[in-house]
Design a protein around this motif. Structure first.
Motif, PDB file in Angstrom:
ATOM      1  N   MET A   1       0.779  -1.120   0.108  1.00 40.22           N
ATOM      2  CA  MET A   1      -0.036   0.090  -0.144  1.00 40.22           C
ATOM      3  C   MET A   1       0.903   1.273  -0.101  1.00 40.22           C
ATOM      4  SD  MET A   1      -3.421  -0.621   2.396  1.00 40.22           S
ATOM      5  CE  MET A   1      -2.533  -1.247   3.725  1.00 40.22           C
ATOM      6  N   LEU A   2       2.224   1.144   0.756  1.00 33.82           N
ATOM      7  CA  LEU A   2       2.947   2.281   0.671  1.00 33.82           C
ATOM      8  C   LEU A   2       3.354   2.773  -0.738  1.00 33.82           C
ATOM      9  CD1 LEU A   2       4.355   4.060   2.646  1.00 33.82           C
ATOM     10  CD2 LEU A   2       6.250   2.655   2.597  1.00 33.82           C
ATOM     11  N   ALA A   3       3.844   1.646  -1.311  1.00 36.59           N
ATOM     12  CA  ALA A   3       4.346   1.879  -2.696  1.00 36.59           C
ATOM     13  C   ALA A   3       3.018   2.286  -3.634  1.00 36.59           C
ATOM     14  CB  ALA A   3       4.536   0.551  -3.433  1.00 36.59           C
ATOM     15  N   ALA A   4       1.966   1.949  -3.242  1.00 38.25           N
ATOM     16  CA  ALA A   4       0.804   2.581  -4.011  1.00 38.25           C
ATOM     17  C   ALA A   4       0.396   3.979  -3.474  1.00 38.25           C
ATOM     18  CB  ALA A   4      -0.711   1.930  -3.842  1.00 38.25           C
ATOM     19  N   SER A   7       3.683   5.850  -5.322  1.00 33.88           N
ATOM     20  CA  SER A   7       3.578   6.114  -6.824  1.00 33.88           C
ATOM     21  C   SER A   7       2.533   7.088  -7.490  1.00 33.88           C
ATOM     22  CB  SER A   7       3.311   4.761  -7.438  1.00 33.88           C
ATOM     23  OG  SER A   7       1.961   4.513  -7.220  1.00 33.88           O
ATOM     24  N   ARG A  20      14.838  20.224 -32.739  1.00 35.39           N
ATOM     25  CA  ARG A  20      16.137  19.576 -33.448  1.00 35.39           C
ATOM     26  C   ARG A  20      16.659  20.603 -34.072  1.00 35.39           C
ATOM     27  NH1 ARG A  20      16.403  15.204 -38.139  1.00 35.39           N
ATOM     28  NH2 ARG A  20      16.102  16.921 -39.347  1.00 35.39           N
ATOM     29  N   ASP A  21      15.949  21.298 -35.088  1.00 29.82           N
ATOM     30  CA  ASP A  21      16.438  22.568 -35.640  1.00 29.82           C
ATOM     31  C   ASP A  21      16.909  23.346 -34.759  1.00 29.82           C
ATOM     32  OD1 ASP A  21      15.823  20.951 -38.113  1.00 29.82           O
ATOM     33  OD2 ASP A  21      14.101  22.215 -38.451  1.00 29.82           O
ATOM     34  N   ALA A  56      18.657   0.199 -31.856  1.00 32.66           N
ATOM     35  CA  ALA A  56      17.614  -0.412 -32.630  1.00 32.66           C
ATOM     36  C   ALA A  56      17.499   0.130 -34.066  1.00 32.66           C
ATOM     37  CB  ALA A  56      16.214   0.500 -31.929  1.00 32.66           C
ATOM     38  N   GLN A  57      18.422   1.141 -34.844  1.00 26.66           N
ATOM     39  CA  GLN A  57      18.022   1.350 -35.747  1.00 26.66           C
ATOM     40  C   GLN A  57      19.344   1.184 -36.666  1.00 26.66           C
ATOM     41  OE1 GLN A  57      17.146   5.726 -34.341  1.00 26.66           O
ATOM     42  NE2 GLN A  57      18.154   6.142 -36.302  1.00 26.66           N
ATOM     43  N   LYS A  78      13.222   4.648 -18.087  1.00 26.15           N
ATOM     44  CA  LYS A  78      12.513   3.643 -17.242  1.00 26.15           C
ATOM     45  C   LYS A  78      11.435   3.083 -18.532  1.00 26.15           C
ATOM     46  CE  LYS A  78       9.443   2.877 -13.408  1.00 26.15           C
ATOM     47  NZ  LYS A  78      10.241   1.744 -13.119  1.00 26.15           N
ATOM     48  N   LEU A 140      17.362   6.522 -13.255  1.00 24.61           N
ATOM     49  CA  LEU A 140      17.335   5.692 -14.663  1.00 24.61           C
ATOM     50  C   LEU A 140      17.653   6.691 -15.659  1.00 24.61           C
ATOM     51  CD1 LEU A 140      14.580   3.105 -13.798  1.00 24.61           C
ATOM     52  CD2 LEU A 140      17.061   2.742 -13.801  1.00 24.61           C
TER      53      LEU A 140
ATOM     54  N   LEU B  33       0.963  -7.848   0.678  1.00 28.60           N
ATOM     55  CA  LEU B  33       1.476  -6.509   0.463  1.00 28.60           C
ATOM     56  C   LEU B  33       2.998  -6.517   0.953  1.00 28.60           C
ATOM     57  CD1 LEU B  33      -1.339  -4.959   2.489  1.00 28.60           C
ATOM     58  CD2 LEU B  33      -1.066  -4.955   0.093  1.00 28.60           C
ATOM     59  N   LEU B  40       7.936  -4.016  -5.952  1.00 26.06           N
ATOM     60  CA  LEU B  40       7.693  -2.870  -6.474  1.00 26.06           C
ATOM     61  C   LEU B  40       9.039  -1.744  -6.339  1.00 26.06           C
ATOM     62  CD1 LEU B  40       4.031  -2.296  -5.888  1.00 26.06           C
ATOM     63  CD2 LEU B  40       5.024  -2.555  -8.314  1.00 26.06           C
ATOM     64  N   ASP B  49       9.711  -3.435 -14.896  1.00 23.32           N
ATOM     65  CA  ASP B  49       9.150  -2.268 -15.696  1.00 23.32           C
ATOM     66  C   ASP B  49       9.602  -2.461 -17.210  1.00 23.32           C
ATOM     67  OD1 ASP B  49      11.818  -2.612 -15.374  1.00 23.32           O
ATOM     68  OD2 ASP B  49      12.272  -0.292 -15.351  1.00 23.32           O
ATOM     69  N   PHE B 128      14.542  -2.413 -38.865  1.00 24.37           N
ATOM     70  CA  PHE B 128      14.324  -1.318 -38.817  1.00 24.37           C
ATOM     71  C   PHE B 128      15.430  -0.285 -38.977  1.00 24.37           C
ATOM     72  CE2 PHE B 128      14.080   2.740 -35.919  1.00 24.37           C
ATOM     73  CZ  PHE B 128      13.325   3.474 -36.697  1.00 24.37           C
ATOM     74  N   VAL B 129      15.287   0.701 -40.053  1.00 21.35           N
ATOM     75  CA  VAL B 129      16.505   1.541 -40.536  1.00 21.35           C
ATOM     76  C   VAL B 129      16.571   2.846 -39.944  1.00 21.35           C
ATOM     77  CG1 VAL B 129      17.508   2.567 -42.453  1.00 21.35           C
ATOM     78  CG2 VAL B 129      16.773   0.424 -42.621  1.00 21.35           C
ATOM     79  N   LEU B 208       1.611  -3.311  -9.347  1.00 23.22           N
ATOM     80  CA  LEU B 208       1.308  -2.121  -8.450  1.00 23.22           C
ATOM     81  C   LEU B 208      -0.278  -2.050  -8.215  1.00 23.22           C
ATOM     82  CD1 LEU B 208       2.010   0.449  -7.186  1.00 23.22           C
ATOM     83  CD2 LEU B 208       1.815   1.664  -9.308  1.00 23.22           C
ATOM     84  N   HIS B 211      -1.223  -4.784  -5.768  1.00 19.31           N
ATOM     85  CA  HIS B 211      -0.856  -4.468  -4.634  1.00 19.31           C
ATOM     86  C   HIS B 211      -1.922  -3.433  -3.928  1.00 19.31           C
ATOM     87  CE1 HIS B 211       2.269  -3.199  -1.513  1.00 19.31           C
ATOM     88  NE2 HIS B 211       1.900  -2.015  -1.673  1.00 19.31           N
ATOM     89  N   SER B 212      -2.321  -2.571  -4.706  1.00 15.82           N
ATOM     90  CA  SER B 212      -3.291  -1.486  -4.356  1.00 15.82           C
ATOM     91  C   SER B 212      -4.707  -2.095  -4.163  1.00 15.82           C
ATOM     92  CB  SER B 212      -3.190  -0.212  -5.037  1.00 15.82           C
ATOM     93  OG  SER B 212      -3.646  -0.568  -6.148  1.00 15.82           O
TER      94      SER B 212
END
Lengths: 160, 252
Positions: A1-4, A7, A20-21, A56-57, A78, A140, B33, B40, B49, B128-129, B208, B211-212
């Motif tokens: 609950m604390l995390a809830a 958050s 970008r420009d 990725a590209q 994240k 992160l 919990l 979490l 995540d 993908f390019v 999450l 949890h809640s």
């Protein structure tokens, strides 16, 4: 609950701090035409080492003029990509900017006081030779910026 | 005096009995919990995540339903299928979604897929390019994508047409153009896409909400509120019994 309770359920939204420009105009005055780097297996291997995951590209644009090269990269902090720009000159970071921030927390990485830490940094043994101080609640995002800075050095080394 | 003492002892016994019962009832919730809370707090380290949940019964709890398109785009034996959230090219989910896809064109060694704001390039293997946006393109918003002037052609709403062979340089195109249009999906392509276009949720989000209690809607929150009240009663009754015991020992 604390995390809830702790958050926050902020909504995902792009926050554009600089286009970008506008960034390219700030760096170069009149921006040079974009050049292209193809990410072949050699570049991919080096980027994977810097980023910790495959890039990725297969193609990336960059801008070079008067000894300065600008790299614009996306990296997930994240959940969502941060778009950041790094200007390299003579194997040293000249400046860093956050252009677009999409995460719900950690946007403090956009502040000049944080970004100034990258100026003057080089890469030694795959790491930045300057310590980058973390930001509480933005760990992160700070790590993503660090990874992108190292990736910019990799790309600069391969750019023709 | 004897009556008062007897009554106090009786109240104490009742309180003690209910304190234990509440403790047992709350035990499972405490374990859940505490366990989910620890997970979490370390969600990034545990990769919660980055992982996703697509189990149909969990997705149903959120009221989500996959939108499976019956039309897609075909170019040189490559199929592009998508909905408003995800896009699939040749049976592979793309990292870049193209909601509102306008078309797919194969030109040279490249595939060009467009929606209004993005022109995404892929190589012949579907890798993908690059993604091109308004700053990279000669028009602000793409209205149509097609093939003409020996290359890929994009046009805006005012029908300003530009062609490019590589996505790097663009020139006006005045020749005949075959615009990309959607076609009905063969059953096998649709089935493969349906499998990939199922809604997903980040594991961290699901944990999450579990949890809640939010995962079970309004009633889930009420249940977790009740558990919270239960914890308060256990704490108060335990505190009361502790103080009563120590006060009695201090003042025999």
């Amino acid at each position: 609950m604390l995390a809830a309770l702790l958050s926050c359920g902020g909504a995902f939204a792009d926050t554009v701090y600089q286009t970008r420009d506008d960034f390219l105009r700030e760096v170069f005055g009149t921006p040079p035409p974009a050049q292209v780097l193809w990410v072949d297996s050699g570049v991919q291997g080096a980027l994977k080492a810097a980023l910790g995951h495959p890039f990725a590209q297969a193609r990336l644009r960059y801008w070079r003029k008067n000894g300065k090269t600008a790299w614009i990269l996306d990296e997930i902090g994240k959940e969502y990509p941060i778009t950041a720009a790094f200007v390299l000159e003579k194997d040293v970071i000249d400046s860093a900017r956050v252009l677009v921030y999409r995460e719900t927390r950690g946007m403090e990485v956009r502040y000049p006081s944080f970004l100034r830490q990258f100026s003057g940094a080089r890469v030694r043994d795959g790491r930045l030779d300057k310590p980058i101080d973390g930001i509480s609640g933005a760990t992160l995002s700070v790590q993503a910026m660090d990874r992108m800075a190292r990736a910019a050095f990799v790309l600069d080394g391969y750019a023709p | 005096m004897n009556t008062d003492s007897h009554a106090r002892r009786r109240i104490g016994a009742i309180l003690h009995r209910w304190h234990r019962r509440l403790g047992v009832a709350a035990g499972l919730f405490v374990l859940w919990l505490a366990g989910s809370g620890i997970a979490l707090n370390h969600s990034a380290d545990l990769g919660l995540d980055r992982s996703a949940v697509s189990a149909p019964w969990i997705i149903r709890l959120y009221g989500l339903r996959a939108t499976i398109p019956d039309r897609g785009y075909l170019a040189a034996r490559h199929w592009l299928v998508g909905n408003e959230v995800q896009t699939v090219l040749d049976g592979r989910l793309l990292a870049v979604a193209l909601p509102g896809t306008l078309g797919l064109i194969a030109s040279g060694d490249l595939l060009f897929a467009a929606n209004a704001s993005t022109l995404a390039l892929f190589d012949a293997q579907g890798r993908f390019v690059e993604s091109l946006h308004d700053a990279d393109l000669p028009i602000m918003a793409i209205h149509r994508i097609g093939q003409g002037c020996g290359a890929v052609v994009i046009a805006d709403e005012q029908d300003h047409r530009f062609f490019s062979r590589d996505g790097l340089t663009w020139s006006p195109c005045a020749g005949a153009i075959v615009w990309s249009t959607s076609v009905a999906l063969p059953a096998v392509i649709q089935a493969r896409a349906a499998n990939l276009l199922r809604p997903q949720l980040p594991t961290e989000r699901v944990l999450l909400d579990a949890h809640s209690g939010h995962i079970f809607g309004r009633y889930g929150s009420f249940v977790m509120d009740t558990v919270g009240v239960l914890f308060i009663l256990i704490a108060l009754s335990g505190l009361w019994m502790f103080l009563r015991h120590h006060l009695r020992r201090g003042h025999p």
